[in-house]
Design a protein around this motif. Sequence first.
Motif, short mmCIF file in Angstrom:
data_model
loop_
_atom_site.label_atom_id
_atom_site.label_comp_id
_atom_site.label_asym_id
_atom_site.label_seq_id
_atom_site.Cartn_x
_atom_site.Cartn_y
_atom_site.Cartn_z
N ALA A 143 26.91 -76.07 15.54
CA ALA A 143 26.02 -76.71 16.28
C ALA A 143 24.88 -75.95 16.74
N HIS A 172 25.89 -73.99 22.62
CA HIS A 172 26.92 -74.69 23.49
C HIS A 172 28.24 -75.20 22.77
N ASP A 173 28.34 -74.64 21.60
CA ASP A 173 29.68 -75.02 21.00
C ASP A 173 30.60 -73.86 20.99
N LEU A 174 30.42 -72.88 21.45
CA LEU A 174 31.77 -71.90 21.69
C LEU A 174 32.28 -72.31 23.04
N VAL A 175 33.48 -71.71 23.22
CA VAL A 175 34.06 -72.02 24.64
C VAL A 175 34.09 -70.81 25.38
N ASP A 176 33.37 -70.62 26.40
CA ASP A 176 33.05 -69.18 27.16
C ASP A 176 34.32 -68.77 27.61
N ARG A 177 35.23 -69.29 28.03
CA ARG A 177 36.52 -68.72 28.62
C ARG A 177 37.41 -68.15 27.55
N LEU A 178 37.11 -68.34 26.39
CA LEU A 178 38.06 -67.90 25.31
C LEU A 178 37.25 -66.37 24.78
N ALA A 191 39.77 -70.31 16.19
CA ALA A 191 39.70 -71.78 16.46
C ALA A 191 39.45 -72.78 14.91
N GLY A 192 38.84 -71.90 14.25
CA GLY A 192 38.53 -72.41 12.81
C GLY A 192 39.76 -72.84 12.17
N LEU A 222 47.14 -68.47 21.44
CA LEU A 222 46.44 -68.24 22.62
C LEU A 222 47.16 -67.21 23.35
N ARG A 255 33.54 -68.60 12.69
CA ARG A 255 34.64 -69.81 12.57
C ARG A 255 34.43 -70.66 11.81
N GLU A 300 29.82 -80.71 23.69
CA GLU A 300 29.58 -80.15 22.48
C GLU A 300 30.91 -79.02 21.88
N PRO A 301 31.41 -77.96 22.72
CA PRO A 301 32.41 -77.25 22.28
C PRO A 301 33.72 -78.02 22.02
N SER A 341 33.06 -79.67 18.74
CA SER A 341 33.22 -78.50 17.44
C SER A 341 34.54 -78.37 17.40
N THR A 390 37.00 -79.09 13.61
CA THR A 390 37.91 -78.12 12.78
C THR A 390 38.95 -78.99 12.30
#
Lengths: 237, 447
Positions: A86, A89-95, A103-104, A118, A161, B349-350, B353, B357
């Motif tokens: 995207a 904004h499509d990554l998860v910041d807390r990870l 995650a892929g 995790l 990913r 969005e996340p 995404s 997958t």
Amino acid sequence: MISLRDVVVRYPGAARPALDGVNLEVAAGETVALVGPSGSGKTTLLRTINGLVPISAGSVLVDGIAVGELRGRALRGLRTRLAMIAQHHDLVDRLSVHQNVMAGALGRWSTAHALRYLVFPLESELDEARAALERVSIPEKLWAPTRELSGGERQRVAIARALVQQPEAILADEPVASLDPRLGTQIIGLLCRLTRESGIALICSLHQVQFAQDYFDRVVLVERGSLCEVESKQPVT
Amino acid sequence: MNALLEGAVRAVPLLVPVAQTFGMACAGMLVALVAGIPLAVAVATRAPGYRFIATALGALRAIPDLTLAILAVVVIGLGPAAGIAALAVFYTAMIGKVFGELLLAAPSAPVDALKATGAGRVSIAAFGLIPLTSRDLLSFGAYAFDCAVRASVIVGAVGAGGLGTELVGAINALDYRRAALLILILVVMVAVVDAFGSLIRRYPRATLALIPIGLLTLWVDRPQFFAFGHALTTFAKMLPPQLNGAELSALPLLLLQTAAIAVFGTALGASIGFFTALIAARTIVPFAVVAVTRRLLDTARAIPEVVWGLILVVSVGIGPIAGILALGFHSAGVLGKLYAESFENVVKEPVASIAATGASTVSTIAYAIVPLAFGPLAIHTLFRLEWNVRAAAVVGMIGAGGIGQALFNAQQLFFYKTMVAYVLITWAIVLAFDILTERLRGRELMT
């Protein structure tokens, strides 16, 4: 590989269809740029291919399988073959970065495997994440908190990913819209090079016509939900 | 059918305690708004002495409502007047503090423009601060009223009248059918108040309904035999606070019990709430599932901790376990709702995404929804812990152990100096937890 036939997508309450009789064929390993103004239907087109948007008429086929008829596990199975990137904004910041990259692999992992990763990632799994990050030139970010990445680094992680997903096609929705032109050139060049190296088809929506003409096999103009013009180009790279 | 009719007949005499409970909440809230809003404006406009007002409001808010009710019953006497006084003080502190913080969070540019006209503090509040934050003020006001209705049952439990007094009577008399009916009435009342809260958010003028109901209750429930001299004498008997040697040596265990009830109760509530919230979020499960789970959470939330405590003391016996379960079940209702809303509010969005997958629903929750909602989840949990330290003292009074039980016993035995010592200790630990959780929340907001 991907075939759209007379596809119509109509959102509830919308005056006109978001996609209006779209036809498009994309071969394996081909790179296709979708260009057009905002609201023309580029994002809807990509989301329709991935089964995220219901089709009102027509059909979307991936290797002969009708996307619109798939539900649940079957649809998830198809999505593992089509990676999405995207705009932002499509990554998860807390990870951490490696968790975002791996995650892929969620589509091919069992839920128990995903939850275990995790907490206890295995060295072999971290090697896979490291290898993907090496391909996008930021292996040193493996353990970095995602929130500390720059805009360009975030897009590289999103590409890594997508590569870990081992897809047959990547659907990229304006992946460089929030980057400056120099960084945008680098990211688009990287994306096209990696997909060609791996034989992955790439369908990418863009605002920058110059990028489309310079890097992609074909350029498709999207306007008011229709594909108005299709032209083939010889890539410069 | 007969059972239904029987239930209806049994319910008719309960109209008076229902009206008393609702009236106490309205009257307490009316006084709290009248007193709390000017204090909030004083804090937000940095009026002279605003630091003292802010500190005093914070300190007053740290006294649990049931503790205030005990003090009010001792000074004013049994009956709804004591309940109204306790609620008025507790919610004045709450409205003053939270409204003050909300007013301070108003956008600065329009407020600066008003200041530049030379407007006074009241004008700045009326034309700037209040209109700019009206949505948040109404939202919190509706929530506070919701809490006040539950609190009016709680204060009733120590003799302030209404449903609380009836409920304690029914449980003490081992009349569980009556107790179940009373709890059902309470659940319906809280649902009605919840609906009223939504109405207030849409039609703020509905708040005006508080005025006639509150004034009428204040008049009807005015203290009949209140004697100022007697109140002063009673107060004098409370000073100086005093604990004997045995009480002092038992104090560490009491404090530990209260802290354990609060911490484990919050942990239990957070655990149940977390898993329930996953099947109460509209973005995760179908609407039919959400509708059922939300009603369950509403029911758990509608029953105050003290009522859960009364039920559990009967079933699992006296002691901290009953307290932990009581706090856990009520907190599960509160946190489940808040967590579900946090899950629904994450950036889309996340999540899209990760789902794209081919990840399973559980993997998408673990890799996207939970990490994205982690901040609000942590803040809600810390707020709950803060609240549960007060609640731990409250459930202690109905047999769950800890400092609350010691306080209640002292009141029952008229050992007022001991009682006040326990009130001050309770106040100190609640205040300490408030400061600790406020710092932790600040850290969470920074990340």
